[in-house]
Design a protein around this motif. Structure first.
Motif, PDB file in Angstrom:
ATOM      1  N   THR A 134      53.527  50.934  17.032  1.00  0.00           N
ATOM      2  CA  THR A 134      53.887  51.668  18.251  1.00  0.00           C
ATOM      3  C   THR A 134      54.229  53.129  17.997  1.00  0.00           C
ATOM      4  O   THR A 134      53.896  53.995  18.809  1.00  0.00           O
ATOM      5  CB  THR A 134      55.070  50.991  18.958  1.00  0.00           C
ATOM      6  OG1 THR A 134      56.186  50.922  18.053  1.00  0.00           O
ATOM      7  CG2 THR A 134      54.704  49.584  19.397  1.00  0.00           C
ATOM      8  N   VAL A 135      54.907  53.399  16.880  1.00  0.00           N
ATOM      9  CA  VAL A 135      55.370  54.766  16.619  1.00  0.00           C
ATOM     10  C   VAL A 135      54.282  55.633  16.000  1.00  0.00           C
ATOM     11  O   VAL A 135      54.253  56.845  16.228  1.00  0.00           O
ATOM     12  CB  VAL A 135      56.626  54.742  15.715  1.00  0.00           C
ATOM     13  CG1 VAL A 135      57.066  56.152  15.345  1.00  0.00           C
ATOM     14  CG2 VAL A 135      57.755  54.002  16.412  1.00  0.00           C
ATOM     15  N   TYR A 136      53.363  55.023  15.241  1.00  0.00           N
ATOM     16  CA  TYR A 136      52.358  55.863  14.579  1.00  0.00           C
ATOM     17  C   TYR A 136      50.916  55.489  14.906  1.00  0.00           C
ATOM     18  O   TYR A 136      50.131  56.347  15.305  1.00  0.00           O
ATOM     19  CB  TYR A 136      52.546  55.838  13.069  1.00  0.00           C
ATOM     20  CG  TYR A 136      51.655  56.865  12.396  1.00  0.00           C
ATOM     21  CD1 TYR A 136      52.019  58.214  12.397  1.00  0.00           C
ATOM     22  CD2 TYR A 136      50.431  56.516  11.830  1.00  0.00           C
ATOM     23  CE1 TYR A 136      51.182  59.170  11.842  1.00  0.00           C
ATOM     24  CE2 TYR A 136      49.601  57.460  11.271  1.00  0.00           C
ATOM     25  CZ  TYR A 136      49.980  58.783  11.277  1.00  0.00           C
ATOM     26  OH  TYR A 136      49.163  59.738  10.738  1.00  0.00           O
ATOM     27  N   LEU A 141      45.654  56.967  17.227  1.00  0.00           N
ATOM     28  CA  LEU A 141      44.324  56.687  17.764  1.00  0.00           C
ATOM     29  C   LEU A 141      43.947  57.661  18.876  1.00  0.00           C
ATOM     30  O   LEU A 141      42.766  57.991  19.050  1.00  0.00           O
ATOM     31  CB  LEU A 141      44.265  55.250  18.288  1.00  0.00           C
ATOM     32  CG  LEU A 141      44.424  54.156  17.223  1.00  0.00           C
ATOM     33  CD1 LEU A 141      44.450  52.786  17.877  1.00  0.00           C
ATOM     34  CD2 LEU A 141      43.320  54.240  16.181  1.00  0.00           C
ATOM     35  N   LYS A 142      44.944  58.112  19.643  1.00  0.00           N
ATOM     36  CA  LYS A 142      44.674  59.069  20.709  1.00  0.00           C
ATOM     37  C   LYS A 142      44.748  60.503  20.207  1.00  0.00           C
ATOM     38  O   LYS A 142      43.897  61.334  20.550  1.00  0.00           O
ATOM     39  CB  LYS A 142      45.686  58.851  21.850  1.00  0.00           C
ATOM     40  CG  LYS A 142      45.586  59.869  22.986  1.00  0.00           C
ATOM     41  CD  LYS A 142      44.239  59.791  23.688  1.00  0.00           C
ATOM     42  CE  LYS A 142      44.166  60.783  24.835  1.00  0.00           C
ATOM     43  NZ  LYS A 142      42.858  60.768  25.524  1.00  0.00           N
ATOM     44  N   TYR A 143      45.761  60.809  19.427  1.00  0.00           N
ATOM     45  CA  TYR A 143      45.960  62.170  18.920  1.00  0.00           C
ATOM     46  C   TYR A 143      46.083  62.121  17.400  1.00  0.00           C
ATOM     47  O   TYR A 143      47.189  62.166  16.853  1.00  0.00           O
ATOM     48  CB  TYR A 143      47.214  62.787  19.534  1.00  0.00           C
ATOM     49  CG  TYR A 143      47.194  62.856  21.042  1.00  0.00           C
ATOM     50  CD1 TYR A 143      46.232  63.603  21.709  1.00  0.00           C
ATOM     51  CD2 TYR A 143      48.138  62.163  21.805  1.00  0.00           C
ATOM     52  CE1 TYR A 143      46.210  63.666  23.095  1.00  0.00           C
ATOM     53  CE2 TYR A 143      48.131  62.227  23.193  1.00  0.00           C
ATOM     54  CZ  TYR A 143      47.157  62.980  23.832  1.00  0.00           C
ATOM     55  OH  TYR A 143      47.134  63.038  25.205  1.00  0.00           O
ATOM     56  N   PRO A 144      44.965  61.996  16.690  1.00  0.00           N
ATOM     57  CA  PRO A 144      45.022  61.908  15.221  1.00  0.00           C
ATOM     58  C   PRO A 144      45.565  63.174  14.597  1.00  0.00           C
ATOM     59  O   PRO A 144      45.479  64.268  15.172  1.00  0.00           O
ATOM     60  CB  PRO A 144      43.561  61.668  14.832  1.00  0.00           C
ATOM     61  CG  PRO A 144      42.763  62.183  15.984  1.00  0.00           C
ATOM     62  CD  PRO A 144      43.591  61.942  17.207  1.00  0.00           C
ATOM     63  N   ALA A 204      47.022  48.070  28.397  1.00  0.00           N
ATOM     64  CA  ALA A 204      47.858  49.161  28.910  1.00  0.00           C
ATOM     65  C   ALA A 204      47.708  50.416  28.062  1.00  0.00           C
ATOM     66  O   ALA A 204      47.656  51.543  28.594  1.00  0.00           O
ATOM     67  CB  ALA A 204      49.319  48.707  28.940  1.00  0.00           C
ATOM     68  N   VAL A 205      47.629  50.250  26.737  1.00  0.00           N
ATOM     69  CA  VAL A 205      47.431  51.399  25.846  1.00  0.00           C
ATOM     70  C   VAL A 205      46.078  52.053  26.123  1.00  0.00           C
ATOM     71  O   VAL A 205      45.957  53.286  26.147  1.00  0.00           O
ATOM     72  CB  VAL A 205      47.540  50.957  24.374  1.00  0.00           C
ATOM     73  CG1 VAL A 205      47.005  52.040  23.444  1.00  0.00           C
ATOM     74  CG2 VAL A 205      48.985  50.642  24.028  1.00  0.00           C
ATOM     75  N   THR A 235      47.118  60.634   5.828  1.00  0.00           N
ATOM     76  CA  THR A 235      48.306  60.499   6.668  1.00  0.00           C
ATOM     77  C   THR A 235      48.486  59.061   7.143  1.00  0.00           C
ATOM     78  O   THR A 235      49.616  58.557   7.207  1.00  0.00           O
ATOM     79  CB  THR A 235      48.224  61.434   7.895  1.00  0.00           C
ATOM     80  OG1 THR A 235      47.035  61.137   8.642  1.00  0.00           O
ATOM     81  CG2 THR A 235      48.175  62.892   7.461  1.00  0.00           C
ATOM     82  N   LEU A 236      47.384  58.397   7.460  1.00  0.00           N
ATOM     83  CA  LEU A 236      47.469  56.989   7.857  1.00  0.00           C
ATOM     84  C   LEU A 236      47.964  56.135   6.699  1.00  0.00           C
ATOM     85  O   LEU A 236      48.793  55.238   6.880  1.00  0.00           O
ATOM     86  CB  LEU A 236      46.097  56.512   8.334  1.00  0.00           C
ATOM     87  CG  LEU A 236      46.036  55.123   8.978  1.00  0.00           C
ATOM     88  CD1 LEU A 236      46.904  55.069  10.224  1.00  0.00           C
ATOM     89  CD2 LEU A 236      44.593  54.763   9.323  1.00  0.00           C
ATOM     90  N   GLY A 237      47.478  56.429   5.492  1.00  0.00           N
ATOM     91  CA  GLY A 237      47.925  55.687   4.315  1.00  0.00           C
ATOM     92  C   GLY A 237      49.393  55.913   4.007  1.00  0.00           C
ATOM     93  O   GLY A 237      50.105  54.975   3.604  1.00  0.00           O
TER      94      GLY A 237
END
Length: 275
Positions: A134-136, A141-144, A204-205, A235-237
């Protein structure tokens, strides 16, 4: 084995300390990943921007603006790049880890015993997975993430606002999904209720992502796609390592505090003063 109950009194304080300690440990691992996997893409990004700036200065010089261009090029860094990539990076990641560890431990105190018959270790893993998602992950996915100084500086405020708005929506939708799952469980069963609540969260997301505006100017069109891809993967890692290590470390610490093994419980009773 009876279901654990929500901690009260001094246990919350003890869990908060353990959460911050687990966040510190997780921050150390995240810093290692950030330094090894993230810094090369940051350096490559800076090199691309410096090359573009030099080309722009050269063009300005050819058109009679050489003096102003030279003054701009000679601006000194307040903090050197070496300090930014070592001490600065370590400080930022460790403080971030400790802060998130403390917040996650409070969330753990709230959900323990309220979301099912899970052990403290399993509950910590669920909290860490939910926080990462939820936090990351959902906002990502929307704002990488984008490397520093690659977008339009005039829209930084707007982009930051949109990113935090996406975090807020994601967290609220996640909480709503948990509440819906609990209310549907008596009628549908735990598994079916979880599937329905999860599907509702995803839907909803998706709707939120469709209606929120995109960051069309977050990355310049000429910026190398390979550098951008490497930075976003790094950053994802970093975030994945941070939350995995936190879930494991805090789960172990919480389990020892709230559900000690027979040997530990016997030793604690032996050490306690006689009434």
């Amino acid at each position: 084995m009876s279901a654990p109950t929500a901690p009260t009194g001094s246990l919350v304080g003890k869990l908060l300390v353990r959460g911050m300690l687990a966040g510190l440990i997780a921050g150390l691992f995240a810093f290692a990943v950030a330094y090894v996997a993230g810094e090369p893409s940051v350096n490559a990004s800076i090199a691309v921007e410096e090359a573009a700036a030099k080309a722009e200065h050269a063009t300005a010089h050819d058109h009679g603006g050489g003096h102003a261009a030279e003054e701009s090029a000679e601006e000194e860094e307040v903090v050197s790049r070496d300090v930014q990539s070592t001490a600065g990076l370590a400080t930022g990641v460790l403080v971030y880890g400790v802060a998130l560890g403390g917040i996650a431990s409070l969330a753990f105190c709230f959900v323990l015993g309220r979301v099912g018959r899970f052990t403290p270790k399993a509950t910590a893993a669920l909290v860490a997975a939910a926080a990462f998602t939820t936090v990351y992950l959902v906002p990502f996915l929307k704002y990488p993430a984008t490397p520093p100084a690659v977008g339009n500086p005039d829209t930084i405020g707007k982009r930051t606002t949109l990113f935090f708005l996406m975090i807020l929506l994601s967290v609220l939708l996640g909480i709503a999904a948990v509440i819906a799952g609990r209310r549907l469980a008596p009628r549908l069963g735990n598994w079916n209720a979880t599937v329905v609540a999860g599907a509702g969260f995803v839907a909803a997301v998706a709707i939120a992502c469709a209606f929120l505006p995109a960051n069309e100017d977050a990355v310049k069109p000429e910026f190398p796609a390979a550098v951008l891809w490497d930075f976003r993967l790094a950053t994802l890692g970093i975030q994945a390592v941070l939350w995995v290590v936190f879930g494991l470390a805090f789960g172990l610490l919480a389990q020892r505090l709230l559900a000690p093994g027979p040997a530990s419980a016997q030793a604690a009773r032996a050490a306690a003063p006689a009434a």
